[in-house]
Scaffold this active site. Structure first.
Site, short mmCIF file in Angstrom:
data_model
loop_
_atom_site.label_atom_id
_atom_site.label_comp_id
_atom_site.label_asym_id
_atom_site.label_seq_id
_atom_site.Cartn_x
_atom_site.Cartn_y
_atom_site.Cartn_z
N SER A 38 0.79 -1.23 0.00
CA SER A 38 0.00 0.00 0.00
C SER A 38 0.82 1.29 0.00
O SER A 38 0.31 2.34 -0.34
CB SER A 38 -0.97 0.02 1.18
N LYS A 79 0.77 4.70 6.79
CA LYS A 79 0.16 5.54 5.74
C LYS A 79 0.76 6.94 5.81
O LYS A 79 1.49 7.28 6.73
CB LYS A 79 -1.36 5.63 5.93
#
Length: 183
Positions: A38, A79
């Site tokens: 990701s 993230k």
């Protein structure tokens, strides 16, 4: 010095070292392993990183910081901070707009050049995906760099600051990829 005293001194030194190492790991720095794709191309699956746990106890997050936080599934996610409290977030034409102002995301340039089938980041407004016009106080809006394959705030919502473990920008393993990540 007697053998008994020397052994006792060594045991004390080892105990202090173990306590210090444990304290540093628990309160200051901790290792983490990137799990998944990701954050590609910035981070790779199985990269090992150092998380600075003090960073947000003594300071505030900044846009584009890479953070580690506890997700609802009992896992830690890595993230990038896109929206801070009070920000209005929008993507259009593969460009990030914060409070109406366009922002460059140079860490995405490599992926954008490879695409032939549409934008890296599908267009959206914060209100469309969260029902809120701005990021609430005490929360962050985060996204993975691999926008097409990232479970992030577009799917799991805002991240409460009390779930943030810390900031990370040091890859220490594999040694061939060791580096400090600049925004």
């Amino acid at each position: 010095m007697t053998k008994k005293n020397e052994t006792w001194e060594w045991l004390k030194a080892i105990a202090i070292a173990v306590l210090l190492a444990g304290g540093i790991r628990y309160f200051v720095f901790a290792p983490i392993i990137v799990d998944g794709q990701s954050m590609m191309p910035t981070l790779h699956d199985h990269d090992r990183m150092i998380v600075n746990k003090l960073s947000y106890r003594i300071g505030e997050p900044h846009r584009f910081d890479i953070i580690v936080f506890h997700a609802e599934e009992g896992k830690d996610y890595i993230k990038r901070v896109i929206g801070l409290p009070g920000d209005h977030i929008e993507y259009k034409n593969d460009t990030l707009y914060v409070n109406g102002k366009p922002y460059k995301e140079p860490y995405l340039d490599q992926y954008k050049k490879q695409l032939v089938d549409g934008p890296l980041t599908e267009p959206f407004t914060l209100e469309e995906i969260t029902g809120k016009k701005t990021v609430p106080k005490g929360y962050l809006f985060v996204m993975g760099d691999n926008r097409r394959f990232s479970k992030d705030s577009r799917h799991i919502g805002f991240i409460p600051m009390d779930k943030v473990v810390g900031k990370t920008n040091i890859v220490y393993w594999p040694l061939s990829d060791a580096r400090i990540i600049n925004k």
